[in-house]
Design an enzyme around this catalytic site. Structure first.
Site, short mmCIF file in Angstrom:
data_model
loop_
_atom_site.label_atom_id
_atom_site.label_comp_id
_atom_site.label_asym_id
_atom_site.label_seq_id
_atom_site.Cartn_x
_atom_site.Cartn_y
_atom_site.Cartn_z
N ASP A 132 -8.45 1.39 22.65
CA ASP A 132 -9.79 0.95 23.06
C ASP A 132 -9.65 -0.42 23.73
O ASP A 132 -10.03 -1.45 23.19
CB ASP A 132 -10.71 0.88 21.83
CG ASP A 132 -12.15 0.59 22.23
OD1 ASP A 132 -12.53 0.93 23.37
OD2 ASP A 132 -12.90 0.02 21.42
N CYS A 158 -9.02 6.95 11.87
CA CYS A 158 -7.58 7.21 11.98
C CYS A 158 -7.27 8.69 12.07
O CYS A 158 -6.19 9.08 12.51
CB CYS A 158 -6.85 6.61 10.78
SG CYS A 158 -7.04 4.82 10.68
N GLU A 206 0.84 -1.19 0.00
CA GLU A 206 0.00 0.00 0.00
C GLU A 206 0.88 1.24 0.00
O GLU A 206 1.84 1.33 0.77
CB GLU A 206 -0.92 0.02 1.23
CG GLU A 206 -1.87 -1.16 1.31
CD GLU A 206 -2.77 -1.09 2.53
OE1 GLU A 206 -2.88 0.01 3.12
OE2 GLU A 206 -3.35 -2.13 2.90
#
Length: 776
Positions: free
Chosen positions: A520, A744, A452
């Site tokens: 989280d 993000c 990516e």
């Protein structure tokens, strides 16, 4: 505050507690040589002169008279100018504050009162004819007659000396009350006298302070009696010390309390915990204000020069430490631990404080880091971040030097912890990368997903954390068990050959703290208590880590039903052995197989009875929260500390570690509204006004869902909502579409809905059905 201005530490090293008898004798002799309190009283006079503009008038004349009387009695001359006692001549203060450098936290209950406090004979007290009823009747008569004489005489007599204070407020003048649990003081009477004091004429208030000065001028020889401690306990509650014009007297009172021996502090701590929440909080707030105004005085001329009263802040901090210890002994605490925070300290040079503490420990120079309970979590985060940045720079610089010394071309990538991972092998690739680059863990983190394109400006790092945490904590992965009753995860007790993935979770938490990422994660508070046991990794690899004392309260945070059942067992009034038919053996299912474990040797043959059920419950809880998961938690512990190995960690409470890792649960949506940025919208646009009307009207659970939807966590960073960098962007799509989020980047993409009703409906649908939604 300069280094020279803040001299000795009020927290002695643990070694002092084990000094040889000869050393102790020497210290007692040194104590008799302390600077005479006369000069302290004279200094008080000077301070009161400077504070003449306050609520209470000056008392220079009365102090001078007292000082002169003391001079003639002792036949010695005093200096022409007022001199504060030099703190360097005062012996080290006893270690009642929890020493943050100790590897284990020591309870004030560790020693019995008999061991800690020798009983001294009490002096015969004067007769005090006034009762609380008599005093209240005198006050009532004033309202009709306007004659304060009876009230004035009461204050004049009561505050004239320590024996008179005891005569007035002691429940029974003939009883010794030499126990830690009962001070023997009539607190209702004390409260009534102090509540009335501030409404009396100035001459009565002057009389009280004159009496306190008289008492503090007394030359002390030998240990204090319990009546002396009671007098200190009573005087500390005087509301007159809220006024800066009384600070010189207050400072000397604090110094005398701070320099008491540890056995006396032990008594005071247990008496403090018996105060009402209101009175206790007033004491704390008064001390915090005293420290703040000494650091940043509104009128510097009110106080002596800082060089002459460098002991003020150490003495006040020491007394605050006693109150903090008392607060920790009560369950639930009298006040939240955050009420001890002094926000003024956010504006001093914290790194200087930290380096002073690092260099001199708890014995040579005062540093607020010796008393971390007064430092706010925001200030502690700054210390940890700057400390980590310095470590990152140091490691990066060393890498650069190594490259140059080998005549290799420097590469900017060597300054970062570069993670290259495949999405399809996220956990295994991350584990391999972190294992290979163990020496780079304290460098700045940068993440690249293989195949990516993209530059990590923070978004890819956060995405890596989110995806990795989500995968590791998935029930199918088997590392952690999710308890629906308590909404938290706990370590699986399943045995395995390799615990490296638990180490990976620890490293992730450490990296999150170092790189200011909020995770989280839902661990119970007990987890963070274990994570600081001890706060510094022991040099001996055989030393157990992650083991802490646990109670039914800790178990209740994870398995409330089981904790309730064990509590029922403890309170059961029938025959435990016959009715429960249990032994000191527990059973656990592991991969479909039931396995048994003895809680103690031969436990399967030891029945649980009314006599040994407390031992059974304690061993059971210790097995569940410590022993059964020891290898898993030890790997987790070492992983976290491999990144966060820093003395700064010793400044934190377990609750504060949780906030650093997971953020604060306290939401302030108005603060979020003030700090929100807009892209394609203006804050005055109709859609934005609809949005905030709807969000501010949401119940707390929906507000948390919105935060989780847009940021990946329903908690707030330590720096508050402003640190989220929350952005609302205009999504030029049909208004039939739901909102989407880029977690993000903490970004919400909102279509231009035409009505508040439509916006509310679409927003609730979006945030309530967002598992795996909108993650880019």
């Amino acid at each position: 505050m300069s280094e020279e201005g803040r001299v000795p530490s009020p927290a002695a090293l643990p070694a002092e507690a084990t000094a040889a008898p000869e050393e102790k004798k020497g210290k007692e002799l040194e104590r008799d040589k302390l600077p005479p309190i006369v000069s302290a009283g004279a200094s008080a006079s000077a301070g009161l002169d400077r504070g003449s503009k306050g609520q209470v008038s000056t008392f220079s004349s009365c102090v001078s008279a007292v000082s002169q009387k003391k001079e003639s009695a002792e036949n010695r001359s005093s200096p022409a100018h007022l001199v504060f006692p030099n703190i360097k001549n005062v012996r080290d203060l006893p270690p009642t504050c929890l020493d943050v450098r100790q590897k284990q936290r020591i309870s004030m209950d560790a020693l019995s009162s008999e061991m800690k406090a020798p009983v001294l004979p009490e002096a015969v007290l004067p007769v005090q004819p006034k009762t609380m009823k008599d005093f209240q009747e005198d006050v009532e008569k004033v309202k009709s007659s306007g004659d304060w004489k009876a009230v004035h005489d009461f204050y004049l007599t009561t505050f004239d000396s320590f024996p008179e204070l005891n005569a007035a407020f002691k429940k029974d003048a003939s009883a010794s009350f030499n126990t830690i649990e009962d001070s023997g003081i009539n607190t209702k009477f004390v409260n009534a006298v102090y509540d009335t004091l501030l409404n009396t004429p100035q001459d009565i208030q002057k009389t009280v302070l004159k009496g306190i000065i008289n008492s503090l001028l007394r030359e002390w020889k030998g240990p204090r009696t319990k009546d002396d401690l009671r007098a200190y306990f009573i005087l500390l509650q005087n509301p007159q010390f809220n006024n800066t014009s009384t600070y010189v007297i207050y400072a000397h009172l604090l110094r005398q309390i701070a320099t008491l021996v540890e056995a006396d502090h032990h008594f005071l701590v247990h008496w403090f915990k018996k105060l009402s929440q209101k009175r206790f909080k007033q004491l704390v707030e008064r001390l915090l204000q005293f420290i703040s105004l000494r650091l940043f005085p509104a009128k510097p001329e009110e106080f002596p020069p800082i060089a002459k009263c460098s002991w003020w802040i150490p003495s006040a901090s020491k007394v605050l430490a006693l109150l903090n210890t008392a607060n920790d002994l009560v369950h639930p605490p009298l006040i939240p631990y955050i009420d001890f925070y002094n926000s003024t300290l956010d504006h001093i040079d914290l790194m200087e404080e930290y380096h002073t503490w690092q260099s001199f420990g708890n014995s040579h120079r005062f540093s607020f880091c010796q008393y971390p309970f007064v430092i706010s979590i925001a200030a502690k985060k700054i210390i940890i971040q700057r400390d980590s940045e310095q470590q990152m720079i140091s490691i990066a610089r060393q890498s650069l030097v190594d490259k140059v010394s080998r005549r290799q071309r420097p590469d900017m990538n060597m300054l970062f912890l570069n993670m290259k991972v495949r999405r399809t092998h996220l956990v295994s690739d991350s584990l391999d990368e972190l294992t290979r680059k163990r020496a780079d863990l304290k460098k700045k983190l940068k993440v690249t997903f293989v195949g990516e394109a993209g530059l990590d400006m923070g978004g890819l790092t956060k995405e890596w954390f989110l995806l990795l945490i989500r995968q590791i904590f998935h029930p199918d992965y088997g590392m952690f068990t999710y308890h629906k009753d308590s909404y938290c995860h706990w370590f699986s007790s399943f045995k395995c050959d390799n615990y490296s993935e638990f180490r990976l979770v620890g490293i992730l938490m450490g990296l999150a703290v170092y790189n200011s990422i909020t995770l989280d994660i839902r661990f119970p508070p007990c987890c963070y208590k274990k994570l600081l046991s001890p706060p510094i990794v022991p040099s001996d690899q055989n030393t157990p880590v992650g083991i802490c004392s646990v109670t039914t309260d800790d178990l209740c945070q994870i398995m409330p039903e089981l904790a309730h059942g064990l509590s029922e067992l403890l309170s059961y009034e029938g025959n435990v052995e016959e009715d429960f038919y249990s032994t000191f053996q527990v059973f656990q299912e592991e991969f479909g197989i039931i396995k048994s474990y003895n809680l103690k040797p031969g436990g399967d043959k030891i029945p649980v009875t009314n006599q040994n059920r407390k031992e059974y419950v304690q061993l059971y809880i210790d097995f569940l929260l410590n022993k059964s998961i020891y290898k898993q938690f030890a790997a987790f512990y070492y992983g976290f500390h491999s990144v966060c190995a820093s003395n700064a960690l010793m400044l934190l409470r377990p609750e504060e570690v949780e906030i650093l890792v997971c953020g604060s649960p306290e939401l302030d949506m108005h603060a979020l509204q003030r700090s929100t940025q807009y892209d394609g919208y203006a804050k005055t646009d109709l859609t934005i006004r609809y949005f905030w009307d709807v969000v501010l009207g949401f119940p707390l659970d929906l507000q948390k869902k919105l935060l989780h939807f847009t940021t990946g966590s329903d908690r707030v960073p330590v720096g508050g909502m402003a640190d989220l960098n929350f952005k609302i962007s205009k999504n030029e799509t049909s208004t039939n579409w739901l909102p989407i989020a880029h977690t993000c980047f903490n970004q919400l993409c909102l279509p231009p809905y035409k009505s508040k009703k439509d916006l509310k409906q679409k927003l609730i649908i979006g945030i309530s059905n967002s598992e795996g939604f909108g993650l880019e």
